[in-house]
Design an enzyme around this catalytic site. Sequence first.
Site, PDB file in Angstrom:
ATOM      1  N   LYS A   1       1.241  -1.262  -0.235  1.00 20.06           N
ATOM      2  CA  LYS A   1       0.111   0.033  -0.501  1.00 20.06           C
ATOM      3  C   LYS A   1       0.381   1.581  -0.087  1.00 20.06           C
ATOM      4  O   LYS A   1       0.556   1.955  -1.177  1.00 20.06           O
ATOM      5  CB  LYS A   1      -0.604  -0.151   1.135  1.00 20.06           C
ATOM      6  CG  LYS A   1      -1.974   1.227   1.433  1.00 20.06           C
ATOM      7  CD  LYS A   1      -2.641   1.106   2.301  1.00 20.06           C
ATOM      8  CE  LYS A   1      -3.564   2.462   2.046  1.00 20.06           C
ATOM      9  NZ  LYS A   1      -4.911   2.751   3.525  1.00 20.06           N
TER      10      LYS A   1
ATOM     11  N   GLU B   1      10.189  -5.046   3.989  1.00 19.60           N
ATOM     12  CA  GLU B   1      10.140  -5.992   3.764  1.00 19.60           C
ATOM     13  C   GLU B   1      10.089  -6.655   2.630  1.00 19.60           C
ATOM     14  O   GLU B   1      10.591  -7.711   2.362  1.00 19.60           O
ATOM     15  CB  GLU B   1       8.935  -7.407   4.558  1.00 19.60           C
ATOM     16  CG  GLU B   1       9.711  -7.497   6.075  1.00 19.60           C
ATOM     17  CD  GLU B   1       9.232  -6.285   6.880  1.00 19.60           C
ATOM     18  OE1 GLU B   1       9.049  -4.934   6.541  1.00 19.60           O
ATOM     19  OE2 GLU B   1       9.083  -6.453   7.738  1.00 19.60           O
TER      20      GLU B   1
ATOM     21  N   GLY C   1      -4.599  -1.553   4.760  1.00 14.82           N
ATOM     22  CA  GLY C   1      -3.853  -2.812   4.422  1.00 14.82           C
ATOM     23  C   GLY C   1      -5.164  -3.714   4.654  1.00 14.82           C
ATOM     24  O   GLY C   1      -4.863  -4.572   4.161  1.00 14.82           O
ATOM     25  N   ARG C   2      -4.788  -4.043   5.911  1.00 15.78           N
ATOM     26  CA  ARG C   2      -5.338  -5.360   5.744  1.00 15.78           C
ATOM     27  C   ARG C   2      -7.474  -5.440   5.591  1.00 15.78           C
ATOM     28  O   ARG C   2      -7.771  -6.255   5.572  1.00 15.78           O
ATOM     29  CB  ARG C   2      -5.794  -5.971   7.576  1.00 15.78           C
ATOM     30  CG  ARG C   2      -6.502  -4.859   8.407  1.00 15.78           C
ATOM     31  CD  ARG C   2      -6.252  -4.744   9.901  1.00 15.78           C
ATOM     32  NE  ARG C   2      -6.894  -3.647  10.634  1.00 15.78           N
ATOM     33  CZ  ARG C   2      -5.787  -2.247  11.017  1.00 15.78           C
ATOM     34  NH1 ARG C   2      -4.318  -3.097  10.224  1.00 15.78           N
ATOM     35  NH2 ARG C   2      -6.337  -1.502  11.260  1.00 15.78           N
TER      36      ARG C   2
ATOM     37  N   GLU D   1      -4.677  -6.315  14.523  1.00 17.70           N
ATOM     38  CA  GLU D   1      -4.755  -5.646  14.420  1.00 17.70           C
ATOM     39  C   GLU D   1      -5.137  -3.879  14.440  1.00 17.70           C
ATOM     40  O   GLU D   1      -4.652  -3.057  14.659  1.00 17.70           O
ATOM     41  CB  GLU D   1      -3.660  -5.433  12.748  1.00 17.70           C
ATOM     42  CG  GLU D   1      -3.033  -4.073  12.811  1.00 17.70           C
ATOM     43  CD  GLU D   1      -1.912  -4.436  11.377  1.00 17.70           C
ATOM     44  OE1 GLU D   1      -1.007  -5.142  11.703  1.00 17.70           O
ATOM     45  OE2 GLU D   1      -2.026  -4.131  10.604  1.00 17.70           O
TER      46      GLU D   1
ATOM     47  N   HIS E   1      -6.050 -33.428  17.953  1.00  9.75           N
ATOM     48  CA  HIS E   1      -5.062 -34.129  17.957  1.00  9.75           C
ATOM     49  C   HIS E   1      -3.200 -33.580  18.701  1.00  9.75           C
ATOM     50  O   HIS E   1      -2.667 -34.022  18.605  1.00  9.75           O
ATOM     51  CB  HIS E   1      -4.748 -34.665  17.340  1.00  9.75           C
ATOM     52  CG  HIS E   1      -5.795 -35.956  16.607  1.00  9.75           C
ATOM     53  ND1 HIS E   1      -6.753 -37.665  17.021  1.00  9.75           N
ATOM     54  CD2 HIS E   1      -6.222 -35.609  15.487  1.00  9.75           C
ATOM     55  CE1 HIS E   1      -7.177 -37.959  16.651  1.00  9.75           C
ATOM     56  NE2 HIS E   1      -7.198 -36.993  15.523  1.00  9.75           N
TER      57      HIS E   1
ATOM     58  N   LYS F   1       9.176  -0.873  14.271  1.00  7.81           N
ATOM     59  CA  LYS F   1       9.673  -0.666  12.889  1.00  7.81           C
ATOM     60  C   LYS F   1      10.874  -0.060  13.187  1.00  7.81           C
ATOM     61  O   LYS F   1      11.873   0.387  12.622  1.00  7.81           O
ATOM     62  CB  LYS F   1       8.599  -0.395  11.758  1.00  7.81           C
ATOM     63  CG  LYS F   1       7.651  -1.367  11.262  1.00  7.81           C
ATOM     64  CD  LYS F   1       6.611  -0.142  10.433  1.00  7.81           C
ATOM     65  CE  LYS F   1       5.206  -1.251   9.879  1.00  7.81           C
ATOM     66  NZ  LYS F   1       4.212  -0.492   9.089  1.00  7.81           N
TER      67      LYS F   1
HETATM   68  O1  F6P Z   1       3.428  -2.990   9.623  1.00 10.80           O
HETATM   69  C1  F6P Z   1       1.861  -3.318   9.253  1.00 10.80           C
HETATM   70  C2  F6P Z   1       1.304  -2.886   7.544  1.00 10.80           C
HETATM   71  O2  F6P Z   1       1.133  -1.248   8.210  1.00 10.80           O
HETATM   72  C3  F6P Z   1       0.190  -3.661   7.991  1.00 10.80           C
HETATM   73  O3  F6P Z   1      -1.556  -2.926   8.722  1.00 10.80           O
HETATM   74  C4  F6P Z   1      -0.054  -3.762   6.272  1.00 10.80           C
HETATM   75  O4  F6P Z   1      -1.335  -4.559   6.029  1.00 10.80           O
HETATM   76  C5  F6P Z   1       1.507  -4.828   6.358  1.00 10.80           C
HETATM   77  O5  F6P Z   1       2.241  -3.436   7.132  1.00 10.80           O
HETATM   78  C6  F6P Z   1       1.897  -3.869   4.577  1.00 10.80           C
HETATM   79  O6  F6P Z   1       2.228  -2.761   4.666  1.00 10.80           O
HETATM   80  P1  F6P Z   1       2.000  -2.080   2.782  1.00 10.80           P
HETATM   81  O7  F6P Z   1       0.892  -2.659   2.522  1.00 10.80           O
HETATM   82  O8  F6P Z   1       2.329  -0.619   3.435  1.00 10.80           O
HETATM   83  O9  F6P Z   1       3.645  -3.005   2.641  1.00 10.80           O
END
Ligand code: F6P
Length: 508
Positions: free
Chosen positions: A188, A194, A247-248, A333, A364, A475
């Site tokens: 987003k 990452e 994002g979520r 979240e 199990h 972060k």
């Molecule tokens: O670190 C949390 C977060 O901001 C989430 O809410 C989001 O889904 C994820 O990181 C990834 O963010 P982005 O889509 O901006 O890479």
Amino acid sequence: MADTQAAWDALAGHGRTPIARLIDSEGPARLEALVHSQSGIRFDWTKTHLDTETLARFAALADAAGLDGARRALFAGERVNVTEGRAAEHPAERGEGHPESVEEARMFHARMRALIDAIDADAFGPVAHILHIGIGGSALGPDLLVDALGRDAGRFDVAIVSNVDGAALAEAVRGFDPHATLVAIASKTFTTTETLMNAESALGWLADHGVEDPIGRCIALTAAPEKAVEWGIDETRILPFRESVGGRYSLWSSIGFPAALALGWEAFEQMLEGAAEMDRHFRLSPWATNIPVLAAFADQLYAQEHGCETRAVFAYDERLRLLPSYLQQLEMESNGKRVRADGTPIGRHSAPITWGGVGTDAQHAVFQLLHQGTRLVPVEFVAVREPGHHFDMAHHAALLGNCIAQGAALMAGRANAADPARDYPGDRPSVTLLLDRLDPRTLGALIAFYEHRTFANAVLLGINPFDQFGVELGKAMAKALEDEGADNFDPATRALFAAAFDADDESA
Ligand code: F6P
């Protein structure tokens, strides 16, 4: 902030009658009040402590908390995300929202569809593999969709990589032909460490294997197109979505691209339609029959009145094995907060810990604690009437039979006064969601149900479910460590850092 204290006080102590007695006493009326079907899903709260009296008190709480106004504001595209000063317009992606937002979402979907058509028309040459890179909401949703629906229907091999651990990327590209791979970079913000690190390494992997124009094989899925352009992606290969889609909550937008590509556009549209149906149900139904709201009532009953710290979700269908991890982000979240939207302390527990697994495997492994442990864990079973395979029906009969039996056993228990180790206390609650079939429409409705339930829980507690400042501190500290080392950190962290990175550290 709405004053809900009196409504919460009225709830205290309610709903504690043993479940078995409730069923005996209320009979068919209980089934009528607590079993509801919507969008091909049967929702069953009969094995919970919800009863007529408790429901009435929760309805009063919903009114006191302003749930009706809050849902209107959500669908009207008002700034419900007050701490970030923006709307939360995931419903508009499904056609339910402010007309301008719905129109903009349609335009972005049309762009997405055009790119899928171009890929189908060989504009990128032969494509067999999609490497989707994203994390959190930019990975969990597409992963769930592709895993649930793409097993037979999948037109491409899709691998979704999120972890910054290079081993995840190595695993993702294993068996992929670099010359037939497209890379979808989903972020987003287009700033997530990452994702950008994995994207760089994926470019390197393409280059190392002699792909002529690696960046030309990359597609960006983002609400920050200018950042993707800066990163080097041509504007024609950027699929934007609106900033007001969290994002979520973003799998409905271009973040769902790998699912739309793998399953086909028609399937993606059906998923949006299923979600829109649930949107309308949530927007228009009174509390007594409003499924996401009833689910939130049960959540609050167990979190607040019974002190449950967790809730467990078990998918009795292999195709839904990723549902618990998807829900962990959605629920924890969104509602894992300690202050209300206006900054005042919530004054009670917020989201429980969501966890779970797959039935029958989990039986199990962890069900011992559910049946006989000291903690009360409300359980949610999710099952599908139609099997997702062509093996003998005995498999599916056993699967569904186990699911149903577990709910019954948790509720009924079995007394054994002579042998406490073999005594099952029972009276342990569960909810069962039974899907007619697992198709795009039903899955869309199911996910939208969870979104609205999360929203309803947030409103009852006064939380803003659409921000996530809790993740920022970690972060920032990770960045500081990476840029400057541990000198400005506490002694314990400095020692750990040295043990991890200094070759000559004696304690390492
Ligand atoms: O670190 C949390 C977060 O901001 C989430 O809410 C989001 O889904 C994820 O990181 C990834 O963010 P982005 O889509 O901006 O890479």
